[in-house]
Every structure is written in structure tokens, then in C-alpha cells.
Design an enzyme around this catalytic site. Structure first.
Site, PDB file in Angstrom:
ATOM      1  N   LYS A 105       0.835  -1.199   0.000  1.00  0.00           N
ATOM      2  CA  LYS A 105       0.000   0.000   0.000  1.00  0.00           C
ATOM      3  C   LYS A 105       0.876   1.256   0.000  1.00  0.00           C
ATOM      4  CE  LYS A 105      -3.072   3.046   0.461  1.00  0.00           C
ATOM      5  NZ  LYS A 105      -4.080   3.422  -0.515  1.00  0.00           N
ATOM      6  N   ALA A 108       2.698   1.499  -3.368  1.00  0.00           N
ATOM      7  CA  ALA A 108       1.864   1.931  -4.503  1.00  0.00           C
ATOM      8  C   ALA A 108       1.710   3.451  -4.490  1.00  0.00           C
ATOM      9  CB  ALA A 108       0.493   1.251  -4.439  1.00  0.00           C
ATOM     10  N   ASN A 109       1.407   4.014  -3.327  1.00  0.00           N
ATOM     11  CA  ASN A 109       1.255   5.474  -3.264  1.00  0.00           C
ATOM     12  C   ASN A 109       2.585   6.182  -3.533  1.00  0.00           C
ATOM     13  OD1 ASN A 109      -1.451   5.567  -2.935  1.00  0.00           O
ATOM     14  ND2 ASN A 109      -1.451   6.177  -0.788  1.00  0.00           N
ATOM     15  N   LEU A 112       3.161   6.157  -7.274  1.00  0.00           N
ATOM     16  CA  LEU A 112       2.275   7.114  -7.952  1.00  0.00           C
ATOM     17  C   LEU A 112       2.794   8.538  -7.769  1.00  0.00           C
ATOM     18  CD1 LEU A 112      -1.214   5.631  -6.962  1.00  0.00           C
ATOM     19  CD2 LEU A 112      -0.264   5.763  -9.275  1.00  0.00           C
ATOM     20  N   ALA A 153       1.696  16.944 -15.605  1.00  0.00           N
ATOM     21  CA  ALA A 153       2.469  17.890 -14.793  1.00  0.00           C
ATOM     22  C   ALA A 153       1.494  18.812 -14.066  1.00  0.00           C
ATOM     23  CB  ALA A 153       3.385  18.709 -15.688  1.00  0.00           C
ATOM     24  N   GLY A 158      -1.266  16.790  -4.043  1.00  0.00           N
ATOM     25  CA  GLY A 158      -1.766  17.038  -2.691  1.00  0.00           C
ATOM     26  C   GLY A 158      -2.582  15.842  -2.240  1.00  0.00           C
ATOM     27  N   CYS A 161      -2.972  11.584   1.458  1.00  0.00           N
ATOM     28  CA  CYS A 161      -2.263  10.290   1.477  1.00  0.00           C
ATOM     29  C   CYS A 161      -0.814  10.320   1.024  1.00  0.00           C
ATOM     30  CB  CYS A 161      -3.025   9.292   0.626  1.00  0.00           C
ATOM     31  SG  CYS A 161      -4.691   9.074   1.203  1.00  0.00           S
ATOM     32  N   LYS A 164       1.910  11.849   3.408  1.00  0.00           N
ATOM     33  CA  LYS A 164       1.909  11.110   4.679  1.00  0.00           C
ATOM     34  C   LYS A 164       2.488   9.704   4.483  1.00  0.00           C
ATOM     35  CE  LYS A 164      -2.223   9.536   5.733  1.00  0.00           C
ATOM     36  NZ  LYS A 164      -2.142   8.094   5.420  1.00  0.00           N
TER      37      LYS A 164
HETATM   38  C1  UGA Z   1      -4.508   8.298  -3.909  1.00  0.00           C
HETATM   39  C2  UGA Z   1      -4.304   7.031  -4.766  1.00  0.00           C
HETATM   40  O1  UGA Z   1      -4.466   7.347  -6.141  1.00  0.00           O
HETATM   41  C3  UGA Z   1      -5.291   5.934  -4.363  1.00  0.00           C
HETATM   42  O2  UGA Z   1      -5.025   4.735  -5.090  1.00  0.00           O
HETATM   43  C4  UGA Z   1      -5.154   5.668  -2.867  1.00  0.00           C
HETATM   44  O3  UGA Z   1      -6.080   4.670  -2.440  1.00  0.00           O
HETATM   45  C5  UGA Z   1      -5.408   6.952  -2.105  1.00  0.00           C
HETATM   46  O4  UGA Z   1      -4.450   7.960  -2.523  1.00  0.00           O
HETATM   47  C6  UGA Z   1      -5.233   6.666  -0.636  1.00  0.00           C
HETATM   48  O5  UGA Z   1      -4.169   6.188  -0.235  1.00  0.00           O
HETATM   49  O6  UGA Z   1      -6.203   6.844   0.108  1.00  0.00           O
HETATM   50  P1  UGA Z   1      -6.205  10.378  -4.001  1.00  0.00           P
HETATM   51  O7  UGA Z   1      -5.272  10.992  -2.996  1.00  0.00           O
HETATM   52  O8  UGA Z   1      -7.665  10.391  -3.746  1.00  0.00           O
HETATM   53  O9  UGA Z   1      -5.792   8.828  -4.225  1.00  0.00           O
HETATM   54  O10 UGA Z   1      -6.001  11.150  -5.391  1.00  0.00           O
HETATM   55  P2  UGA Z   1      -5.117  10.963  -6.704  1.00  0.00           P
HETATM   56  O11 UGA Z   1      -6.014  10.883  -7.863  1.00  0.00           O
HETATM   57  O12 UGA Z   1      -4.121   9.881  -6.553  1.00  0.00           O
HETATM   58  O13 UGA Z   1      -4.359  12.363  -6.792  1.00  0.00           O
HETATM   59  C7  UGA Z   1      -3.383  12.758  -5.829  1.00  0.00           C
HETATM   60  C8  UGA Z   1      -2.768  14.095  -6.221  1.00  0.00           C
HETATM   61  O14 UGA Z   1      -1.935  13.957  -7.368  1.00  0.00           O
HETATM   62  C9  UGA Z   1      -3.780  15.181  -6.579  1.00  0.00           C
HETATM   63  O15 UGA Z   1      -3.379  16.410  -6.019  1.00  0.00           O
HETATM   64  C10 UGA Z   1      -3.730  15.240  -8.087  1.00  0.00           C
HETATM   65  O16 UGA Z   1      -4.095  16.496  -8.607  1.00  0.00           O
HETATM   66  C11 UGA Z   1      -2.254  14.961  -8.336  1.00  0.00           C
HETATM   67  N1  UGA Z   1      -1.974  14.430  -9.692  1.00  0.00           N
HETATM   68  C12 UGA Z   1      -2.507  13.245 -10.094  1.00  0.00           C
HETATM   69  C13 UGA Z   1      -1.111  15.139 -10.531  1.00  0.00           C
HETATM   70  O17 UGA Z   1      -0.598  16.212 -10.178  1.00  0.00           O
HETATM   71  N2  UGA Z   1      -0.826  14.626 -11.771  1.00  0.00           N
HETATM   72  C14 UGA Z   1      -1.351  13.432 -12.196  1.00  0.00           C
HETATM   73  O18 UGA Z   1      -1.046  13.009 -13.339  1.00  0.00           O
HETATM   74  C15 UGA Z   1      -2.214  12.744 -11.337  1.00  0.00           C
END
Ligand code: UGA
Length: 369
Positions: A105, A108-109, A112, A153, A158, A161, A164
Site C-alpha cells: 500500500k 503503490a502510493n 504514484l 504535470a 496534494g 495520502c 503522509k
Molecule cells: C490516492 C491514490 O491514487 C489511491 O489509489 C489511494 O487509495 C489513495 O491515494 C489513498 O491512499 O487513500 P487520491 O489521494 O484520492 O488517491 O487522489 P489521486 O487521484 O491519486 O491524486 C493525488 C494528487 O496527485 C492530486 O493532487 C492530483 O491532482 C495529483 N496528480 C494526479 C497530478 O498532479 N498529476 C497526475 O497526473 C495525477
């Protein structure tokens, strides 16, 4: 509490994101209070994202279940697997040992977030070289080994998750005597902070090196579109940076309330993670900040507009009307690359878009960090 109320053997499932080895702590507490009842602890981390939670629940990429590698552990894993098998194809239900599930878990975060920091690091280089980050991300993402998703980009990631969980990972690495690995992951956060600072510096340097007493309109405050969640939103750091140079800020977000924004801008970092009763009761109002429910009002008489959340409605605003009601020269800083740059330049805006070839105006005014 579980031990107190249990009258028969139980399977306890961890869904929350936890430090690796939390299952062991839970197990020890339950065993010491068990009164002869047997407990199996499973790790079944949650991968839902905000704004798409229900779709993610119905069509998960995978479900992960970790348990003890003992006959009782395997049986507990099988029991939970049968619950998911009601709607998830069996091949997508992965079973592992407990620690792999807990660590996956966090991993994965971290992966990402690392992708976003990688593309954001590239965005800085694109601006210096004349490359376009969207084209680079597309070219890179068409390699099937890399894939096209999560390469937009932005002004920074933010949400409650990513940061943290990476800090959690960094801490675990340090505790396990792996400082180089800890440093490696920390860099993902450093680049994210760098990107937010870079954005603020770009605004200030473009506007004759000061935003003092200038009205700056902020479009979007949530950490991503389709949610009112502001935890760790890059908008907080950008606004604080601009307030540091005494800008007058006017904010519009379709879902975030004035109370929330005032709270966010007056709270210390991570205060949101404290229980409500430990948060500041009545945060002092940040006077240089106003919040409206109308994008046109927010941008009226502004010197600059910053797009900080990729809300769809920002694409279809009447930018001619916005331009007509702004101070000149009128600046737009697109922190999400959602606006039509050519059209805005035609109207007369000076436009900055993350990782895109720079406007002639900005070329001579590099953003210093
Ligand atoms: C993230 C993960 O994607 C989920 O799989 C995970 O379950 C969750 O955290 C968690 O641990 O609870 P979330 O924080 O809801 O989900 O949102 P994301 O879609 O992942 O986006 C996170 C941030 O990255 C946002 O600020 C978004 O704007 C930014 N982002 C996302 C980018 O700047 N560029 C991208 O290409 C994608």
C-alpha cells in the site's frame, strides 16, 4: 474493544493505511486479551481514490489480501477472498503475506507520487529548453512499459495520502537502518515542494518581482477536481507564498467553503490530521484573503489569475470577459495545464503554463527557487 466484545473466533481486517508491522501490534494486543478466543489479522489495503471511489470499488485493478502463512492464516485469507469474489474476478484478487500487503500500500502510493514528481521535475527542464511537458509525457507514456496514466504535470500533488505515506515509508527505512533508501523517497516530496515554490516564484518574478497589494485570483482550492477536500492541497502553499509577499487573494472553488479556506490558511501543516477538538477553534481570519462563489467576481480587478485545481468548468469560462475586467497587463498562471493557451494569448493575456514553452514576457524573468 474487539477483544472485550468478541464471543467467538474472529478475523480482523486492516483497511487503513498503516506502518508495516501494525498487524503484529494488533495481534499481540488481541492475544493478550483474548480469553481463549482466536483472532486472525488480515491486511486488505484500500486503493480507492477520491472522486472515483465507487467506480474503483466496483472495478478495482486488484484487491490485495495479506495474512499469516499458517493453516489458520490461509483459511482467513480464503474467507475474505470469497467476499470479494462476489464481484471481482478471481485473477485480480492477490494474496500475499501480511507484511507484503501492508508495505504494498505504501509502495503503490510512493510509486504514484514519484511519477508526478518525475514529470514535474521534467516540467522545469522543459521550460528551460523549450520542450513541452505534455508532448514529452505523451511520448514517454506510449512506451507500454511506462504507460500513459498519472503523467500530468501540475503545481504539485496534494491529498491526505501521498505525502503522509511517503513520510511513513521514509521513517520505516530510517528505523531499519536504510538511510539511502529513505533519502531516495524523501526526494519525491522535495521535488513536490520545489514545484510549489517554483510556481510562486514564477508568479512573483513575472509580475515585476512583487505581488504586494496586487489582487491575485485563485481558481480552485481543492487538491483535485470533483472533491471539496483540501488536505495538503498545493493551493495552501501557493496562497501562503503569495501572502508572504503581501498579495490580496481572492479565491473561488466550486466546493470549498470560506471557513475551510480560512482554517487551512491559518492552521499549521498537518493540524488537519489532529482530532477536531485539538484543531484551532476559531482560526484567526487571514484578512488579505476573500472567498467568493463566483469566478468572475474573484477575477474582477485582479492583476493575475492562478488555476490551482483542474475543475472542468474552468475550461469554459468566458476569458474575454475576465480579461476585460482585469488590471493590465493581465496574467494567467495555469498550474494544471487545463486552459487553451493560444486562445488566451490571442485575447491579450500573458500566460504561464507548467512545463510549456515560455511566453516571451517570462523568458527574461526566470523563476528563482
Ligand atoms: C490516492 C491514490 O491514487 C489511491 O489509489 C489511494 O487509495 C489513495 O491515494 C489513498 O491512499 O487513500 P487520491 O489521494 O484520492 O488517491 O487522489 P489521486 O487521484 O491519486 O491524486 C493525488 C494528487 O496527485 C492530486 O493532487 C492530483 O491532482 C495529483 N496528480 C494526479 C497530478 O498532479 N498529476 C497526475 O497526473 C495525477
Amino acid at each position: 474493544m474487539i477483544a472485550d466484545v468478541s464471543v467467538s473466533d474472529k478475523i480482523v481486517v486492516e483497511k487503513s493505511t498503516v506502518p508495516v508491522k501494525t498487524a503484529e501490534a494488533i495481534e499481540k494486543i488481541l492475544i493478550h486479551n483474548s480469553k481463549g478466543i482466536k483472532f486472525q489479522i488480515l491486511s486488505n489495503p484500500e486503493f480507492l481514490a477520491e472522486g472515483t471511489a465507487i467506480t474503483d470499488l466496483f472495478n478495482p485493478d486488484r484487491v490485495l489480501i495479506g495474512g499469516r502463512e499458517t493453516p489458520e492464516g490461509f483459511k482467513a485469507v480464503q474467507t475474505l477472498k470469497e467476499v470479494y469474489a462476489n464481484w471481482v474476478p478471481e485473477g485480480q484478487i492477490i494474496t500475499t503475506n501480511l507484511w507484503s500487503a501492508e508495505l504494498s500500500k505504501l509502495a503503490a502510493n510512493a510509486f504514484l507520487a514519484q511519477r508526478i514528481s518525475s514529470v514535474n521535475a521534467m516540467s522545469a527542464l522543459c521550460e528551460s529548453t523549450g520542450a513541452d511537458v505534455t508532448q514529452v509525457a505523451y511520448a514517454v507514456g506510449t512506451d507500454s512499459r511506462i504507460g500513459p496514466k498519472f503523467l500530468n504535470a501540475s503545481v504539485g500533488f496534494g491529498g491526505s495520502c501521498f505525502q503522509k505515506d511517503i513520510l511513513n515509508l521514509v521513517y520505516i527505512c530510517q528505523c531499519n537502518g536504510l538511510p539511502e533508501v529513505a533519502e531516495y523517497w524523501k526526494q519525491v516530496i522535495k521535488i513536490n515542494d520545489y514545484q510549489k515554490n517554483r510556481f510562486v516564484n514564477r508568479i512573483v518574478s513575472s509580475m515585476f518581482n512583487t505581488v504586494s497589494n496586487k489582487k491575485v485570483a485563485i481558481l480552485g482550492f481543492a487538491f483535485k477536481k470533483d472533491t471539496g477536500d483540501t488536505r495538503e492541497t498545493p493551493a495552501i502553499d501557493v496562497c501562503k507564498g503569495l501572502l508572504g509577499d503581501k498579495a490580496q487573494i481572492s479565491i473561488y472553488d466550486p466546493q470549498v467553503t470560506v471557513d475551510q479556506i480560512q482554517r487551512d490558511l491559518s492552521m499549521k501543516k498537518f493540524d488537519w490530521d489532529h482530532p477536531l477538538h485539538l484543531q484551532p477553534m476559531s482560526p484567526t481570519t487571514v484578512k488579505q484573503v476573500s472567498v467568493t462563489w463566483d469566478a468572475y467576481e474573484a477575477t474582477k480587478d485582479a492583476h493575475a489569475v492562478c488555476v490551482l485545481t483542474e475543475w472542468d468548468e474552468f475550461k469554459s469560462l468566458d476569458y474575454q470577459k475576465i480579461f476585460d475586467n482585469m488590471q493590465k497587463p493581465a496574467f494567467i498562471f495555469d498550474g494544471r495545464n487545463v486552459l487553451n493557451v493560444d486562445k488566451l494569448r490571442e485575447i491579450g493575456f500573458i500566460v504561464y503554463s507548467i512545463g510549456k514553452p515560455l511566453d516571451a514576457w517570462l523568458k527574461d524573468m526566470p523563476a528563482f527557487v
